[in-house]
Scaffold this motif. Structure first.
Motif, PDB file in Angstrom:
ATOM      1  N   LEU A  30       0.833  -1.213   0.000  1.00 13.30           N
ATOM      2  CA  LEU A  30       0.000   0.000   0.000  1.00 13.30           C
ATOM      3  C   LEU A  30       0.866   1.260   0.000  1.00 13.30           C
ATOM      4  N   GLY A  31       1.912   1.249   0.818  1.00 15.50           N
ATOM      5  CA  GLY A  31       2.808   2.400   0.882  1.00 15.50           C
ATOM      6  C   GLY A  31       3.519   2.663  -0.431  1.00 15.50           C
ATOM      7  N   GLY A  32       3.938   1.587  -1.106  1.00 13.69           N
ATOM      8  CA  GLY A  32       4.597   1.743  -2.405  1.00 13.69           C
ATOM      9  C   GLY A  32       3.668   2.339  -3.446  1.00 13.69           C
ATOM     10  N   THR A  36       4.111   6.154  -5.091  1.00  9.60           N
ATOM     11  CA  THR A  36       4.122   6.361  -6.538  1.00  9.60           C
ATOM     12  C   THR A  36       3.049   7.364  -6.950  1.00  9.60           C
ATOM     13  N   GLY A  37       1.864   7.246  -6.353  1.00 13.60           N
ATOM     14  CA  GLY A  37       0.792   8.196  -6.651  1.00 13.60           C
ATOM     15  C   GLY A  37       1.128   9.618  -6.244  1.00 13.60           C
ATOM     16  N   LEU A  78      -1.368  -2.352  -7.838  1.00 13.89           N
ATOM     17  CA  LEU A  78      -2.390  -1.631  -7.071  1.00 13.89           C
ATOM     18  C   LEU A  78      -2.491  -0.186  -7.562  1.00 13.89           C
ATOM     19  N   TYR A  79      -1.364   0.450  -7.740  1.00  8.86           N
ATOM     20  CA  TYR A  79      -1.332   1.821  -8.259  1.00  8.86           C
ATOM     21  C   TYR A  79      -2.030   1.898  -9.618  1.00  8.86           C
TER      22      TYR A  79
END
Length: 193
Positions: A30-32, A36-37, A78-79
């Motif tokens: 989630l943090g990655g 990126t976002g 996810l991103y």
């Protein structure tokens, strides 16, 4: 297990310095994606190009390198999926698949896995190998992004290279130089704890 022992273990990436658990992996993924976002919002238009300079590619490569191939790929997946369904965290607050720069997002997805696999082989522990890893990761992004740009923007391949690759080479060199210092130094500090 001490951090020095973990950092010396072959096949470890920086994320492996944290105690192993499914919760850790979920938070890292989630943090990655979030990193990126957020980095994608650091966006500067490039005259003559429909593709802006962003922090997105640098973040995607760092996420892959720090998390390893599997978690890095999952973060970028996810991103990508969140952006496709409407989260406005692609470059310039965009979302969906309609942007001519969406191919770069797909390239980042693949590049995160490539650089993560190389990091598991120690590519993030020396400045020269880290630079080579970043260059290869960038090449993967361009290998997908530039042809996609050509198709989506109705450009010839030469025009797409001129608009979607050449203006970004200096920035990529700066990103590689930053990563050359950042990741190997982080390993050195981790080994001294």
């Amino acid at each position: 297990m001490s951090t020095a022992t973990v950092s010396a273990r072959p096949g470890a990436v920086l994320a492996d310095l944290l105690p192993a658990s499914r919760a850790r992996d979920a938070v890292l993924v989630l943090g990655g994606a979030a990193l990126t976002g957020l980095a994608a919002q650091l966006s500067v238009p490039v005259p003559g190009s429909p593709v802006p300079v962003t922090g997105q590619t640098f973040a995607a490569l760092l996420v892959g390198t720090a998390l390893g191939a599997r978690r890095g790929f999952l973060s970028l997946a996810l991103y990508t999926v969140a952006g496709m369904i409407g989260v406005p965290w692609f470059a310039e607050g965009d979302s969906g698949t309609g942007a001519v720069s969406f191919g770069y997002v797909l390239g980042m997805l693949l590049a995160s896995a490539v650089v993560g696999a190389l990091a598991r082989r120690g590519a993030d522990r020396s400045p020269l190998r880290m630079a080579a890893t970043m260059i290869l990761g960038s090449a993967v992004i361009y290998a997908v992004g530039v042809p996609y740009l050509a198709l989506a923007a109705h450009l010839s391949l030469g025009q797409a290279v001129a608009a979607g690759l050449v203006p970004f080479l200096i920035g990529d060199a700066l990103k590689a130089a930053l990563a050359m210092g950042l990741l190997p130094t982080t390993w050195k500090f981790a080994g001294k704890r």
